[in-house]
Each structure stands twice: as structure tokens, then as C-alpha cells.
Design a protein around this motif. Structure first.
Motif, PDB file in Angstrom:
ATOM      1  N   ILE A 178      -2.373  -1.655   3.565  1.00  0.00           N
ATOM      2  CA  ILE A 178      -0.987  -1.872   3.985  1.00  0.00           C
ATOM      3  C   ILE A 178      -0.995  -2.353   5.431  1.00  0.00           C
ATOM      4  N   GLU A 179      -0.382  -3.500   5.667  1.00  0.00           N
ATOM      5  CA  GLU A 179      -0.293  -4.024   7.030  1.00  0.00           C
ATOM      6  C   GLU A 179       0.930  -3.432   7.720  1.00  0.00           C
ATOM      7  N   VAL A 180       0.681  -2.773   8.844  1.00  0.00           N
ATOM      8  CA  VAL A 180       1.781  -2.155   9.588  1.00  0.00           C
ATOM      9  C   VAL A 180       1.395  -2.044  11.051  1.00  0.00           C
ATOM     10  N   ASP A 181       2.339  -2.353  11.920  1.00  0.00           N
ATOM     11  CA  ASP A 181       2.149  -2.195  13.363  1.00  0.00           C
ATOM     12  C   ASP A 181       3.036  -1.036  13.806  1.00  0.00           C
ATOM     13  N   PHE A 228       5.048   6.964  13.651  1.00  0.00           N
ATOM     14  CA  PHE A 228       4.256   7.568  12.583  1.00  0.00           C
ATOM     15  C   PHE A 228       5.025   8.716  11.934  1.00  0.00           C
ATOM     16  N   ASN A 229       5.620   9.577  12.754  1.00  0.00           N
ATOM     17  CA  ASN A 229       6.430  10.682  12.226  1.00  0.00           C
ATOM     18  C   ASN A 229       7.570  10.172  11.356  1.00  0.00           C
ATOM     19  N   THR A 230       8.205   9.080  11.804  1.00  0.00           N
ATOM     20  CA  THR A 230       9.322   8.511  11.048  1.00  0.00           C
ATOM     21  C   THR A 230       8.850   7.969   9.711  1.00  0.00           C
ATOM     22  N   TYR A 231       7.727   7.282   9.707  1.00  0.00           N
ATOM     23  CA  TYR A 231       7.180   6.727   8.463  1.00  0.00           C
ATOM     24  C   TYR A 231       6.891   7.818   7.433  1.00  0.00           C
ATOM     25  N   ASN A 243      10.017   2.239   3.104  1.00  0.00           N
ATOM     26  CA  ASN A 243       9.327   2.243   1.807  1.00  0.00           C
ATOM     27  C   ASN A 243       8.044   1.394   1.772  1.00  0.00           C
ATOM     28  N   ILE A 244       7.223   1.494   2.804  1.00  0.00           N
ATOM     29  CA  ILE A 244       5.974   0.731   2.752  1.00  0.00           C
ATOM     30  C   ILE A 244       4.790   1.610   2.340  1.00  0.00           C
ATOM     31  N   HIS A 276     -12.212   9.773  -3.311  1.00  0.00           N
ATOM     32  CA  HIS A 276     -10.773   9.833  -3.007  1.00  0.00           C
ATOM     33  C   HIS A 276     -10.113   8.463  -3.178  1.00  0.00           C
ATOM     34  N   ASP A 277      -8.822   8.484  -3.391  1.00  0.00           N
ATOM     35  CA  ASP A 277      -7.994   7.290  -3.529  1.00  0.00           C
ATOM     36  C   ASP A 277      -7.446   6.973  -2.137  1.00  0.00           C
ATOM     37  N   LEU A 278      -7.836   5.829  -1.556  1.00  0.00           N
ATOM     38  CA  LEU A 278      -7.522   5.568  -0.152  1.00  0.00           C
ATOM     39  C   LEU A 278      -6.447   4.510   0.044  1.00  0.00           C
ATOM     40  N   VAL A 279      -5.567   4.789   1.016  1.00  0.00           N
ATOM     41  CA  VAL A 279      -4.579   3.834   1.492  1.00  0.00           C
ATOM     42  C   VAL A 279      -4.907   3.572   2.952  1.00  0.00           C
ATOM     43  N   CYS A 280      -5.190   2.326   3.299  1.00  0.00           N
ATOM     44  CA  CYS A 280      -5.614   1.979   4.659  1.00  0.00           C
ATOM     45  C   CYS A 280      -4.496   1.238   5.379  1.00  0.00           C
ATOM     46  N   ALA A 281      -4.055   1.801   6.500  1.00  0.00           N
ATOM     47  CA  ALA A 281      -3.001   1.175   7.297  1.00  0.00           C
ATOM     48  C   ALA A 281      -3.636   0.450   8.475  1.00  0.00           C
TER      49      ALA A 281
END
Length: 476
Positions: A50-53, A94-97, A61-62, A25-30
């Protein structure tokens, strides 16, 4: 598929990440900090980070707009007392993102919540579930009880108790029933529900086949490990005493011990068994789960540990990256310098310091310091280290936290998480002339901080000098 993993550097996230990569799989790690994603360079190159708090205001748009599946593995049961509000805010953000990203499915790992009266921890998990159901996606909730695996909080606490105490005087909650599940089964369920339409907007209990009390779990553990164990139950031990008992015997913090004790009074038994007909896996017995955990431990293949999470940290509310620049002014310092006869061996010793290996010199005094730290509410030495030879930024190392671990630069920087009146750093690096530098830096807080430093000077000279002697020697 393109899959988003939130909390990718957590206990579950790290293991799920490697499993999904193996499946192509192609992974995006937050993650909050990319430096704390404990992967080697080869694996890091295969994922997008992706750095996110999620506790902070939402940025636009992150995340990529072509994510197929997202895992919600965020948890705020730290040593703070306001984790419920933190978890609620995290879920809302999280829902908003994810709004407008066309994510087809979100998979949330929660806890079994079949009882009417729930602990604060389990109530918070239920509240998060309700918030996520309002998101702009199809939700699948997997509710697990006690997770058994090398490095899991439940397993490591059980291990501490049984390995250290041949005789236990235990509180009433050890008779509470639970249904443990092996970490490999949790991962198989997490992957098995991907794009299963019958799992959309549904919640399921996941568990092993055995219903056991916590006392049963300890006795079986002792049998598997061939340990003597006598358990005496007493009805008079209060939750506060139970929490102190866990705190002093195991590696947990006091606040986490309180939350665990409150949760352990609630039965976590799976009542909904529908998942077994949807994701058909052969679940692992509790005995086998213990044996598999020790196989990983003995082969030094523990991928992740709860001790490396911010839950175990004194500074769980702070971004530790801000401490990576060691201050120069207003500080007290101890600088030791010695030439390494074998610089490669010296580097290996630096990278292996702490944990079972110890601190090379006056280990008894290090243990005394750890015990004193525990008495004053600190983390003590019991966290050890996850891997005996590898270090990554963010790892716990006894009562230190790794801020920087760069073998190419031959530099290791540790930040103290013990209870002290100030902030402390311990740094090792080897220069081009094979000189090993050992720097202890302390930024005192008020008069108490200065008195602490000067009272420790004789010990610092004796211990630090001896430690550097051992590191630079040719003794293996």
C-alpha cells in the motif's frame, strides 16, 4: 496473523519483513513508493503493498480492517532540521489511519531514553511514543540503543572510522557509555512480543549484555578485524568539529552527523530489564555481532542498508519518482553509442557499476569528483552500493540514486545526488541490435549550471567514452 509493517523498505523493515514471511504471516507493507521496496518478484508477490505518505493528509479506507498487529518503524531523522515536527505529524496521522480498524497491538521501535537531558533525536522518539500511547490500540514500545549489523548506520559509521583511520584524535563523547544490541536480537524481540498481553501498553529497554563506551566499541572492532588503531582523546573538539569529522570520514550527511553527535553525548544504557523474563532469547555479544555482520557482507547477503534510505539523500524531502521521466527540453546532453561484443556481459557490467567495482575508467577522477562533492556538502562516493550485483529502484549508488533498474528491458536510470547547479541523469540501455546507449542529461539552473556543464565537457568526453569502451569490451 495479518501484520502491517510501516516503513517496510527501511533498514529494520526489510529484515523484519523477510523474518515474518518465513514464519508464515500475511503481510501488508506500507511504503511511500512501491518501486522502492527492494524485493525480488517472488517475495513481492507474497505481500500486499500500500502506497501511503504519513506526512500527507489522511486518506480513508486504504488499510484492511482485519489487521491483527502493526509495526511502527517510521523515522524522519533526515538531513532536514525539522524532523521533530515531521515525526510528530507522522505519528498523529498513523493513529488516525488505525482508528476503527480493531488492530490489537502496535509495536514501536524507539530509542533508549533513560537520561533527563536528551538530544533532539531522542526527545523526538519520546514524543512519538507519547502520541502512540493515545492511539486506539494496545501499544508495545521497544527501546534500543546502538544496533550492530551489516548495513546499520551505527555499524557502517564505526566501520568507516576504524577501517580508514589507524590513528584517531577523538572528542570527549567517545567516552559516553552505551549498550549495543545485535540486529538479530532486535528482530527476535520485535517478533517475540507479538500478542504478549504482559507487553500491552508497556515500554521496555532492549540491549545486549555489555556496557561499552564508543571508544571500547572501536577498539574491539579493530581487534576483531585485526586492524591497527591508536585513539587520542582531546577535550577541545566542539560538536561542530565532531560533526565535520564524521561527515568527511564516513558516508553520513552533515545534518545527520550533527544529530548523531548530539545523540552520542547521551548515555544509552538499558535500566529496565523486564523484557528478558518475557521474551527469553540468548543475546549476542558485541564481538560476535561484528563477525556475523561481516559474514553477511562477505557473502553479499546484506538485505538492507541505511545508505539506501532517504536519510542519506540530498533530495530527502522530494518524491524521487517525479524525476523518473528524463526531460527533453531545456537540457544539455551527452549521448554515447557503442556495439556490445557480448551483450550479456555488458549488461552484467552495467548492473555491477560503482561501489568497489568503480566506474571502469579513470576511477581516480571519479574519486576526485567525489571528494570535491564532499567539500561542497554533497554525499560524495562513500555510500557505495549495498549489493555488488543487484540493483533496485531507490538504492544509493555512490553519488547517484537508482530511479529505474529493469533487467528485462536492459535499462538502468540514475539520478545525481551530488551538489551541482541543476539536475542530472545518467542512463544505460541496450537495444535489440546490441547497441549500448549511454545518455548523460543535465538540466542546468541558471548561468552557473551552463558554465558547469561546459567546463566539464572535456572530462565527459574522455571519461564517458572510456567507460563505454570498457562496458562493451569482452574484458571481464
Amino acid at each position: 496473523m495479518k501484520i502491517l509493517i510501516t516503513g517496510a523498505n527501511g533498514y529494520i523493515g526489510m529484515r523484519l519483513l523477510t523474518k515474518l514471511l518465513d514464519e508464515g504471516h500475511d503481510l501488508v507493507c506500507a511504503v511511500r513508493s512501491a518501486d522502492r521496496l527492494s524485493l525480488n518478484k517472488s517475495l513481492k508477490s507474497k505481500v500486499k503493498i500500500i502506497e501511503v505518505d504519513f506526512l500527507k493528509s489522511v486518506k480513508s479506507n486504504i488499510f484492511p480492517d482485519d489487521i491483527d498487529v502493526a509495526y511502527y518503524l517510521l523515522h524522519s531523522m533526515s538531513s532536514s532540521s525539522d524532523f521533530s515536527s515531521a515525526e510528530e505529524k507522522t505519528a498523529l496521522n498513523f493513529n488516525t489511519y488505525l482508528k476503527g480498524l480493531n488492530v490489537k497491538q502496535v509495536i514501536y521501535l524507539s530509542g533508549i531514553i533513560n537520561e533527563e537531558e536528551l538530544s533532539e533525536h531522542l526527545s523526538s522518539r519520546k514524543n512519538v511514543e507519547e502520541i502512540l500511547y493515545k492511539g486506539d490500540f494496545k501499544l508495545t514500545v521497544l527501546r534500543a540503543g546502538i544496533i550492530v549489523g551489516s548495513g546499520s548506520a551505527s555499524f557502517e559509521i564505526l566501520r568507516d572510522l576504524c577501517e580508514k583511520l589507524p590513528l584517531m584524535i577523538t572528542p570527549r563523547w567517545v567516552q559516553t557509555k552505551c549498550q549495543p544490541i545485535a540486529i538479530r536480537d532486535v528482530l527476535n524481540y520485535l517478533v517475540g512480543v507479538i500478542h504478549k498481553k504482559e507487553c500491552f501498553n508497556e515500554s521496555f529497554d532492549i540491549a545486549g549484555d555489555e556496557i561499552l563506551t564508543y571508544q571500547d566499541m572501536m577498539k574491539i572492532y579493530a581487534e576483531v578485524r585485526n586492524l591497527p588503531l591508536k585513539i587520542i582523546n582531546v577535550p577541545v573538539m566542539t560538536p561542530r568539529l565532531s560533526s565535520y569529522w564524521l561527515y568527511f570520514v564516513t558516508a553520513t550527511s552533515y545534518r545527520l552527523a550533527v544529530n548523531l553527535v548530539n545523540s552520542m553525548k547521551v548515555e544509552v544504557v538499558a535500566k529496565d530489564k523486564r523484557i528478558k523474563s518475557i521474551v527469553k532469547i540468548k543475546t549476542t555479544s558485541y564481538r560476535k555481532a561484528i563477525k556475523l555482520a561481516f559474514a553477511k557482507i562477505e557473502q553479499n547477503e546484506v538485505i538492507s542498508s541505511w545508505k539506501d534510505s532517504k536519510i542519506s539523500s540530498r533530495y530527502n524531502k522530494k518524491d524521487l519518482n517525479k524525476f523518473i521521466k528524463v526531460p527533453k527540453y531545456g537540457c544539455l546532453k551527452d549521448h554515447q553509442l557503442m556495439r556490445a561484443k557480448n551483450p550479456e556481459l555488458a549488461l552484467e557490467k552495467i548492473w555491477s557499476i560503482g561501489g568497489k567495482k568503480g566506474w571502469y575508467y579513470a576511477n581516480f577522477l571519479w574519486r576526485v569528483r567525489g571528494f570535491i562533492d564532499k567539500l561542497f556538502g554533497g554525499v560524495g562516493l562513500r555510500r557505495g552500493r549495498t549489493n555488488p550485483a543487484k540493483l533496485y529502484p531507490g538504492d544509493s549508488l555512490d553519488f547517484w540514486r537508482v530511479l529505474l533498474a529493469d533487467r528485462s528491458e536492459k535499462r538502468l536510470l540514475l539520478f545525481a545526488e551530488m551538489k551541482i547547479p541543476g539536475e542530472a541523469w545518467l542512463e544505460f540501455y541496450i537495444d535489440d541490435e546490441n547497441l549500448v546507449h549511454q545518455n548523460a542529461t543535465f538540466r542546468p539552473r541558471g548561468l552557473a549550471g551552463r558554465l558547469y556543464w561546459f567546463s566539464m565537457l572535456p572530462f565527459h568526453f574522455f571519461i564517458f567514452r572510456g567507460m563505454l569502451n570498457k562496458i562493451t569490451s569482452t574484458e571481464v
